[in-house]
Design an enzyme around this catalytic site. Sequence first.
Site, PDB file in Angstrom:
ATOM      1  N   GLU A  84       8.931 -12.341  -3.863  1.00 41.80           N
ATOM      2  CA  GLU A  84      10.122 -11.882  -4.612  1.00 41.80           C
ATOM      3  C   GLU A  84      11.116 -11.216  -3.657  1.00 41.80           C
ATOM      4  O   GLU A  84      10.792 -10.226  -2.995  1.00 41.80           O
ATOM      5  CB  GLU A  84       9.686 -10.915  -5.726  1.00 41.80           C
ATOM      6  CG  GLU A  84      10.797 -10.639  -6.717  1.00 41.80           C
ATOM      7  CD  GLU A  84      10.349  -9.740  -7.865  1.00 41.80           C
ATOM      8  OE1 GLU A  84       9.176  -9.825  -8.287  1.00 41.80           O
ATOM      9  OE2 GLU A  84      11.186  -8.951  -8.329  1.00 41.80           O
ATOM     10  N   LYS A 276       5.119  -3.018 -13.836  1.00 45.09           N
ATOM     11  CA  LYS A 276       5.176  -4.264 -13.061  1.00 45.09           C
ATOM     12  C   LYS A 276       5.889  -4.012 -11.734  1.00 45.09           C
ATOM     13  O   LYS A 276       5.502  -4.515 -10.683  1.00 45.09           O
ATOM     14  CB  LYS A 276       5.885  -5.352 -13.877  1.00 45.09           C
ATOM     15  CG  LYS A 276       5.871  -6.724 -13.246  1.00 45.09           C
ATOM     16  CD  LYS A 276       7.025  -7.003 -12.299  1.00 45.09           C
ATOM     17  CE  LYS A 276       6.992  -8.413 -11.734  1.00 45.09           C
ATOM     18  NZ  LYS A 276       8.019  -8.640 -10.718  1.00 45.09           N
ATOM     19  N   ASP A 292      -8.346  -7.983  -3.754  1.00 50.43           N
ATOM     20  CA  ASP A 292      -8.318  -8.760  -4.992  1.00 50.43           C
ATOM     21  C   ASP A 292      -7.293  -8.142  -5.954  1.00 50.43           C
ATOM     22  O   ASP A 292      -7.603  -7.198  -6.684  1.00 50.43           O
ATOM     23  CB  ASP A 292      -9.732  -8.749  -5.592  1.00 50.43           C
ATOM     24  CG  ASP A 292      -9.832  -9.545  -6.878  1.00 50.43           C
ATOM     25  OD1 ASP A 292      -8.797  -9.893  -7.466  1.00 50.43           O
ATOM     26  OD2 ASP A 292     -10.980  -9.799  -7.304  1.00 50.43           O
ATOM     27  N   HIS A 389      19.239  -7.294  -6.251  1.00 49.52           N
ATOM     28  CA  HIS A 389      18.311  -8.416  -6.380  1.00 49.52           C
ATOM     29  C   HIS A 389      19.013  -9.731  -6.038  1.00 49.52           C
ATOM     30  O   HIS A 389      18.515 -10.536  -5.267  1.00 49.52           O
ATOM     31  CB  HIS A 389      17.766  -8.462  -7.810  1.00 49.52           C
ATOM     32  CG  HIS A 389      16.749  -9.531  -8.019  1.00 49.52           C
ATOM     33  ND1 HIS A 389      15.472  -9.412  -7.535  1.00 49.52           N
ATOM     34  CD2 HIS A 389      16.832 -10.731  -8.612  1.00 49.52           C
ATOM     35  CE1 HIS A 389      14.803 -10.507  -7.830  1.00 49.52           C
ATOM     36  NE2 HIS A 389      15.609 -11.332  -8.488  1.00 49.52           N
TER      37      HIS A 389
HETATM   38  C1  MEV Z   1      11.249  -6.688 -10.907  1.00 50.99           C
HETATM   39  O1  MEV Z   1      10.301  -7.446 -10.207  1.00 50.99           O
HETATM   40  C2  MEV Z   1      10.743  -5.290 -11.120  1.00 50.99           C
HETATM   41  C3  MEV Z   1      11.626  -4.406 -11.994  1.00 50.99           C
HETATM   42  O2  MEV Z   1      11.881  -5.051 -13.237  1.00 50.99           O
HETATM   43  C4  MEV Z   1      10.890  -3.120 -12.199  1.00 50.99           C
HETATM   44  C5  MEV Z   1      11.521  -2.188 -13.218  1.00 50.99           C
HETATM   45  O3  MEV Z   1      12.215  -2.648 -14.109  1.00 50.99           O
HETATM   46  O4  MEV Z   1      11.227  -0.976 -13.108  1.00 50.99           O
HETATM   47  C6  MEV Z   1      12.976  -4.166 -11.350  1.00 50.99           C
END
Ligand code: MEV
Length: 434
Positions: A84, A276, A292, A389
């Site tokens: 990513e 995430k 793992d 991003h």
């Molecule tokens: C993207 O991989 C991760 C985010 O969505 C985490 C978040 O929203 O805190 C940017």
Amino acid sequence: MKNIRGFSKLSKDKKINWICENFFKGNKEAEHVLKQYWNDNSKLQKLHDDFSENVVSNYYLPFSIAPNFLINNKIYAVPMAIEESSVVAAACNSAKFWKENGGFSAQIIKKEKNGQIHFFFKGKSIELEKYFSFVKPKLFQKTSPITKNMQKRGGGIKEIKLIDKTKDLKNYYQIFATFDTIDAMGANFINSCLEEFAKVFIESTSEFENINKNDIQIVMSILSNYVPDCIVRANATCSVEKLNSLHPETKNFTKKIVDAVAIANCDISRGVTHNKGVMNGIDAVAIATGNDFRAIEAGVHAYVSRSGKYQSLTKAKIIGNKFLYSIEIPLSIGTIGGVTDLHPLVKFALELLGNPNSDDLMMIMASVGLAQNFGALRSLVTSGIQKGHMKMHLINLLNKLNANENEKELAIEHFKNHKINNASVELFLKNIRK
Ligand code: MEV
């Protein structure tokens, strides 16, 4: 003929031929896609072929370095394997900010792994309890050939308990064992112990009067990836003014970070995405160091739901003039065993980190997770996530559209001041290609 028997027995070339014939209409391009990733170094290729079954190619992930992580007063350059685009950049930015503000301090809270024998018992539970007291010392004794080396290193089996689960499921009991696996993740060690326990548990019924072997039905013996007693914490602290000065254009930046964490903590829709983001960093280090990540992910999400309500992995608060930021996370990882001393890049990654023991690696991973969360929240409460991003993703879009080096340079310059998305990049290329 898309069904096949004995696929695993075919040579690698024949496997590829079969795939291309049956799924790609004999297309040579498909064969090329797989073979272009083969490594010329036949020894290295063989090593990778042997990692798994039916290997036909290698799957690359970018292997990046996030320098400047100050953790417990030591500087680390952290290896991260992730595709990513913006994750490593965000980790680097956060690491830099926190290095200038005392860095991360981390500590192991507890470190115990566990596994269970799941079985059904038809008789009286009081008799089972008596039998368990009788058999328990044998479980330790009979596994001593397996535990000998681990014990020498200071680990081994910690406790073995009988648990009555009949309220949850008729006749269901567990033998619940806890382990200290020192620097190994310990899955093989734990599973070997459990399978031996199961054997001894059944066999020893012949030496005990009131238990009939046929009343016990062992269903399975397996470690648990739920490791609520294998916890690491990382903290970062700075003054509110210092944090606010990072984004003077955003009113109450620090308070917004605290609010963002509070929202993640009370709302599952936000909480899962927030966590995430934490796992972006942790998984990347896990993969780079041969750990793992599926086990880690499974354990983490169960842990944050343990109260019955899904919660944030990170905490943030303001006390007086201080911003206090922390993460508490279960991480069952290893720095020995598995592929750690086999995979050359994994060995490199561990060496780069100064050959950490598993405590150190847990603390590094927790700090990276906290940094990653900081990076995400910082963008989210200021410019929004897409700006950074998409800046990182621009090159992927350009590659997808077969842009040449000159076109890329022009695009990078142009998109410094323009919104990046599929359509805008496509239009830009169309215009300059006219
Ligand atoms: C993207 O991989 C991760 C985010 O969505 C985490 C978040 O929203 O805190 C940017």
